[in-house]
Design a protein around this motif. Structure first.
Motif, mmCIF file in Angstrom:
data_model
loop_
_atom_site.group_PDB
_atom_site.id
_atom_site.type_symbol
_atom_site.label_atom_id
_atom_site.label_comp_id
_atom_site.label_asym_id
_atom_site.label_seq_id
_atom_site.Cartn_x
_atom_site.Cartn_y
_atom_site.Cartn_z
ATOM 1 N N ILE A 98 -6.216 -5.851 27.407
ATOM 2 C CA ILE A 98 -6.811 -6.201 26.429
ATOM 3 C C ILE A 98 -8.418 -6.725 27.245
ATOM 4 O O ILE A 98 -8.545 -7.143 28.365
ATOM 5 N N SER A 99 -8.987 -6.525 26.397
ATOM 6 C CA SER A 99 -10.603 -6.734 26.543
ATOM 7 C C SER A 99 -11.107 -7.928 26.934
ATOM 8 O O SER A 99 -10.435 -8.584 26.373
ATOM 9 N N LEU A 100 -11.522 -7.695 27.496
ATOM 10 C CA LEU A 100 -12.637 -8.973 27.767
ATOM 11 C C LEU A 100 -12.733 -10.180 26.573
ATOM 12 O O LEU A 100 -12.665 -11.118 26.283
ATOM 13 N N LEU A 101 -13.257 -9.183 25.615
ATOM 14 C CA LEU A 101 -14.343 -9.811 24.120
ATOM 15 C C LEU A 101 -12.869 -10.223 23.533
ATOM 16 O O LEU A 101 -12.813 -11.110 22.503
ATOM 17 N N SER A 102 -11.931 -9.135 23.581
ATOM 18 C CA SER A 102 -10.457 -9.501 22.810
ATOM 19 C C SER A 102 -9.961 -10.629 22.620
ATOM 20 O O SER A 102 -9.673 -11.595 21.744
ATOM 21 N N CYS A 103 -9.718 -10.828 24.061
ATOM 22 C CA CYS A 103 -9.409 -12.220 24.565
ATOM 23 C C CYS A 103 -10.174 -13.378 24.351
ATOM 24 O O CYS A 103 -9.041 -13.956 23.671
ATOM 25 N N ALA A 104 -11.197 -13.149 24.364
ATOM 26 C CA ALA A 104 -12.441 -14.412 24.305
ATOM 27 C C ALA A 104 -12.172 -14.602 22.508
ATOM 28 O O ALA A 104 -11.598 -16.272 22.424
ATOM 29 N N THR A 105 -11.838 -13.426 21.520
ATOM 30 C CA THR A 105 -12.258 -13.653 20.573
ATOM 31 C C THR A 105 -10.614 -14.080 19.872
ATOM 32 O O THR A 105 -9.889 -15.581 19.229
ATOM 33 N N GLN A 106 -9.523 -13.903 21.026
ATOM 34 C CA GLN A 106 -8.371 -14.511 20.755
ATOM 35 C C GLN A 106 -8.374 -15.895 20.873
ATOM 36 O O GLN A 106 -7.302 -16.605 20.268
ATOM 37 N N MET A 107 -8.487 -16.280 22.006
ATOM 38 C CA MET A 107 -8.464 -17.719 22.701
ATOM 39 C C MET A 107 -9.482 -18.728 21.495
ATOM 40 O O MET A 107 -8.703 -19.608 21.277
ATOM 41 N N CYS A 108 -10.461 -18.388 21.056
ATOM 42 C CA CYS A 108 -11.290 -19.234 19.923
ATOM 43 C C CYS A 108 -10.366 -19.391 19.226
ATOM 44 O O CYS A 108 -10.700 -20.520 18.417
ATOM 45 N N PHE A 109 -10.448 -18.121 18.170
ATOM 46 C CA PHE A 109 -9.389 -18.456 17.499
ATOM 47 C C PHE A 109 -7.980 -18.807 16.940
ATOM 48 O O PHE A 109 -7.697 -19.927 16.497
ATOM 49 N N PHE A 110 -7.093 -19.158 18.180
ATOM 50 C CA PHE A 110 -6.578 -20.190 18.841
ATOM 51 C C PHE A 110 -6.640 -21.449 19.133
ATOM 52 O O PHE A 110 -6.139 -22.142 17.961
ATOM 53 N N LEU A 111 -7.590 -21.248 19.347
ATOM 54 C CA LEU A 111 -7.876 -23.462 19.627
ATOM 55 C C LEU A 111 -8.840 -23.772 18.607
ATOM 56 O O LEU A 111 -8.190 -24.927 18.207
ATOM 57 N N VAL A 112 -9.285 -22.982 17.885
ATOM 58 C CA VAL A 112 -10.167 -23.778 16.926
ATOM 59 C C VAL A 112 -8.743 -23.593 15.030
ATOM 60 O O VAL A 112 -8.565 -25.219 14.844
ATOM 61 N N LEU A 113 -7.664 -22.642 14.658
ATOM 62 C CA LEU A 113 -6.879 -23.297 14.388
ATOM 63 C C LEU A 113 -5.704 -24.464 14.893
ATOM 64 O O LEU A 113 -5.151 -24.724 13.718
ATOM 65 N N GLY A 114 -5.772 -24.302 16.336
ATOM 66 C CA GLY A 114 -4.305 -25.026 16.609
ATOM 67 C C GLY A 114 -5.313 -27.111 16.449
ATOM 68 O O GLY A 114 -4.245 -28.084 16.090
ATOM 69 N N ALA A 115 -6.507 -26.909 16.229
ATOM 70 C CA ALA A 115 -7.524 -28.104 15.728
ATOM 71 C C ALA A 115 -7.447 -28.190 15.039
ATOM 72 O O ALA A 115 -6.942 -29.640 14.539
ATOM 73 N N THR A 116 -7.243 -27.520 13.900
ATOM 74 C CA THR A 116 -7.156 -27.538 12.435
ATOM 75 C C THR A 116 -6.351 -27.853 11.574
ATOM 76 O O THR A 116 -5.785 -28.639 11.675
ATOM 77 N N GLU A 117 -4.466 -27.332 12.391
ATOM 78 C CA GLU A 117 -3.190 -27.817 12.561
ATOM 79 C C GLU A 117 -3.381 -29.595 13.066
ATOM 80 O O GLU A 117 -2.597 -30.077 11.621
#
Length: 316
Positions: A98-117
């Motif tokens: 997984i590319s560096l950018l894809s990894c960072a994007t996945q983490m960012c969306f995961f954390l944002v959506l986790g906070a939303t939950e």
């Protein structure tokens, strides 16, 4: 050499890609795991999708509680789609890079959506609190404008903090290994790969976990203490039973989500093990979204009635 292997030069990282090891330690179960996760993903999409549809089309469900439930179901679909499709692709192709950018994007969306939950569960608890403890003023307090504002606040409040946290993690130098012993890009396994002093990052992880998880959980707990004390004063045993049934559904989801998240992010770095992290992550990334439609639907007569009406229309 694994894809994405890197060499470190000086004080900075030359990592261009990571390798998500995922469930590669279970080579004989790859076909079974693919089938299991695929069925779970379809179930999550279908179950939560049906909740969204029936809360939109059935007039009985045009209330604040079901408005927030529809938001929660939409969130669960987004939340699980950040990780599960990638898991399925990795198992199917056995290509784990997984590319560096894809990894960072996945983490960012995961954390944002986790906070939303976390915030949306607080909002849902507040809605139940007003409904049970201040029923006469409920329509006035939980009007349409207030519902929109609360939902928007839940979706957006965590964005600045979690984007900043993602940037902070990916500003670390990765000079030891690029193999992430996890099935998605999460903070604990990535901090493990970083070289140099990561104490500031760990402090930030604890601070954000306390802010988003612990405080949210305490607010929900406070709401339900007052709700339960109100329910216990109801004269009718049937009324008490129905009220407890409604509240227990929410509390089951709360305990599953906050329990696993708290243990994952508030443990010291030295206590993290890949196996435990994976197991806990499965709870808040896959199990909770999977149980959401069952917990909220099978225990709710209004939802079951609306679902039967929808299916009847489709078959006629």
């Amino acid at each position: 050499m694994l894809p994405g292997d890197q060499t470190a030069k000086g004080n900075f990282s030359s990592v261009m890609a990571f390798v998500l090891l995922g469930f590669s330690d279970l080579p004989n179960l790859q076909g079974f795991l693919f089938g299991l996760f695929f069925l779970i993903y379809i179930f999550i999409l279908t179950g939560n999708g049906l909740i969204i549809i029936i809360t939109r089309v059935d007039s009985v469900l045009q209330t604040p509680m079901y408005f927030f439930l529809a938001n929660f179901s939409s969130l669960e679909i987004c939340y699980v789609s950040v990780t599960l499709p990638r898991i399925l692709v990795n198992i199917w192709t056995q290509g784990r890079s997984i590319s560096l950018l894809s990894c960072a994007t996945q983490m960012c969306f995961f954390l944002v959506l986790g906070a939303t939950e976390a915030f949306l569960l607080v909002v849902m608890a507040y809605d139940r609190y007003v409904s049970f403890c201040n029923p006469l003023h409920y329509p006035l307090i939980m009007n349409h404008k207030m519902c929109i504002q609360l939902a928007a606040g839940a979706w957006l409040s965590g964005v600045p903090v979690q984007v900043a946290q993602t940037c902070q993690v990916f500003s670390l130098p990765f000079c030891a290994s690029n193999q992430i012993n996890h099935f998605f890009c999460d903070i604990p396994p990535l901090i493990k790969l970083a070289c140099g002093d990561t104490s500031l990052n760990e402090v930030c992880v604890y601070a954000v976990a306390v802010l988003f998880a612990m405080i949210s959980f305490l607010l929900i707990l406070g709401s339900y203490v007052k709700i339960i004390s109100t329910i216990l004063r109801l004269p009718s045993a049937t009324g008490r039973s129905k009220a407890f049934s409604t509240c227990s559904s929410h509390l089951i989801v709360v305990l599953l989500f906050f329990g696993s998240v708290t243990i994952t992010y508030l443990r010291p770095k030295s206590n993290h093990s890949a196996g435990t992290d994976k197991m806990l992550s499965i709870f808040y990334t896959i199990v909770t979204p999977m149980f959401n439609p069952m917990i909220y639907s099978l225990r709710n007569k209004d939802v079951i009635t609306a679902l039967k009406k929808l299916l009847h229309k489709k078959t006629v």
